[in-house]
Design a protein around this motif. Sequence first.
Motif, PDB file in Angstrom:
ATOM      1  N   VAL A 132      78.041  10.042 -85.203  1.00  0.00           N
ATOM      2  CA  VAL A 132      77.015   9.735 -84.137  1.00  0.00           C
ATOM      3  C   VAL A 132      76.288   8.437 -84.445  1.00  0.00           C
ATOM      4  CG1 VAL A 132      75.051  10.652 -83.029  1.00  0.00           C
ATOM      5  CG2 VAL A 132      76.939  12.131 -83.793  1.00  0.00           C
ATOM      6  N   GLU A 133      76.109   8.097 -85.517  1.00  0.00           N
ATOM      7  CA  GLU A 133      75.437   6.660 -85.610  1.00  0.00           C
ATOM      8  C   GLU A 133      76.482   5.481 -85.261  1.00  0.00           C
ATOM      9  OE1 GLU A 133      72.477   3.858 -86.354  1.00  0.00           O
ATOM     10  OE2 GLU A 133      72.633   6.119 -85.912  1.00  0.00           O
ATOM     11  N   SER A 134      77.894   5.723 -85.584  1.00  0.00           N
ATOM     12  CA  SER A 134      78.660   4.578 -85.489  1.00  0.00           C
ATOM     13  C   SER A 134      78.974   4.366 -84.007  1.00  0.00           C
ATOM     14  CB  SER A 134      80.052   5.055 -86.073  1.00  0.00           C
ATOM     15  OG  SER A 134      81.151   3.964 -85.914  1.00  0.00           O
ATOM     16  N   TRP A 135      78.980   5.576 -83.309  1.00  0.00           N
ATOM     17  CA  TRP A 135      79.007   5.605 -81.751  1.00  0.00           C
ATOM     18  C   TRP A 135      77.836   4.814 -81.105  1.00  0.00           C
ATOM     19  CZ3 TRP A 135      75.747   7.112 -77.916  1.00  0.00           C
ATOM     20  CH2 TRP A 135      76.163   7.167 -76.837  1.00  0.00           C
ATOM     21  N   ARG A 136      76.876   5.012 -81.694  1.00  0.00           N
ATOM     22  CA  ARG A 136      75.551   4.575 -81.213  1.00  0.00           C
ATOM     23  C   ARG A 136      75.662   2.876 -81.233  1.00  0.00           C
ATOM     24  NH1 ARG A 136      70.497   2.912 -82.399  1.00  0.00           N
ATOM     25  NH2 ARG A 136      70.631   3.028 -84.687  1.00  0.00           N
ATOM     26  N   LYS A 137      76.120   2.295 -82.415  1.00  0.00           N
ATOM     27  CA  LYS A 137      75.953   1.044 -82.703  1.00  0.00           C
ATOM     28  C   LYS A 137      76.880   0.366 -81.789  1.00  0.00           C
ATOM     29  CE  LYS A 137      74.325   1.143 -87.326  1.00  0.00           C
ATOM     30  NZ  LYS A 137      74.701   1.021 -88.887  1.00  0.00           N
TER      31      LYS A 137
END
Length: 321
Positions: A132-137
């Motif tokens: 999810v954090e990778s998607w956000r960035k």
Amino acid sequence: MARIEWGFQGRGKWCSYKRTTLIICSINIAVALYVLHSLYNSIYISSNIDSQSAVKYTPDQIRKMEESIRIRRASEPVELVKLVKAVEKELSREASEVELPRPMKQKIADEILQRLKSLDHNSNVSVQREAVESWRKEKIEEAKKSMNSTIPPEEAGMLVRALESNWAVLFEEIGLWMPTEVIYKEHDDKPEGEEEFDDRIIPGRPVPPECHAEIHTDYDGAAVRWGLTHHKDSAADCCQACLDQASHAKPGEKKCNIWVYCPSETGCFSPDIYEHKNGECWLKYAEKPRLNFKDKYSESYRNAHPSAPLFVPWVSGVVSA
């Protein structure tokens, strides 16, 4: 006799009412003029005294005072003040909540759900959070390059602010619940070949395999125990309460074979008149358990229930009664 009477009448005419009134008015006018003259003299004298007592500065003293004012103004950190004001303005702008349109929230939720579904079925919460954090960035970078992006320019800035400063708020608004990872240290004393059960995706103590826990799931059934007055510390405790009720049920009583637990600290949505809070544990029975909701609520359902989040907040499980 006639002359004496004439003299008396003449004296009476001389001392008439009109003459007396005129004399009195003249006296009043004279007194008023005297009072005004006295007041004018006192004001004039007072102003002369003030002007004489005022401090008089020499040209050299005036020059030194002007130089002191110039030095004080020159020493003011003008650039620093401007910088501080600019930072405060930027922080206040970032701190302000960004309300994204519902279609954009729907798109964000769909993309996150697709990213999570692409992970391995046995991936733990750490892997899910990293995804999810990778998607956000990636989304932030895409929005910043709005000229070459599929995102409309008018929405790009709003999306960047929401993902950078209000990510936690947006995460809760779309109804996506990511459990906090809890790591337990255990002695590795299990027999070889026994299957490991990954229970770290649900907060609280480990949930036994026989509970068949499913996140973002709500099962239907007849209530054996109402959750409004039946709270537990964890999903595992809720499941155990279901097992205990089934084992101690009297003949003819319904035995619990479905447990539904609310793990969200902000409470869980349900289309009824009650406010469902964290820790609610519903014990249910159904001959053939069926789902109320799974993963996320449909768009038509959210249109009919505006307060419903995107994702189902409940954790449920079906056990053998």
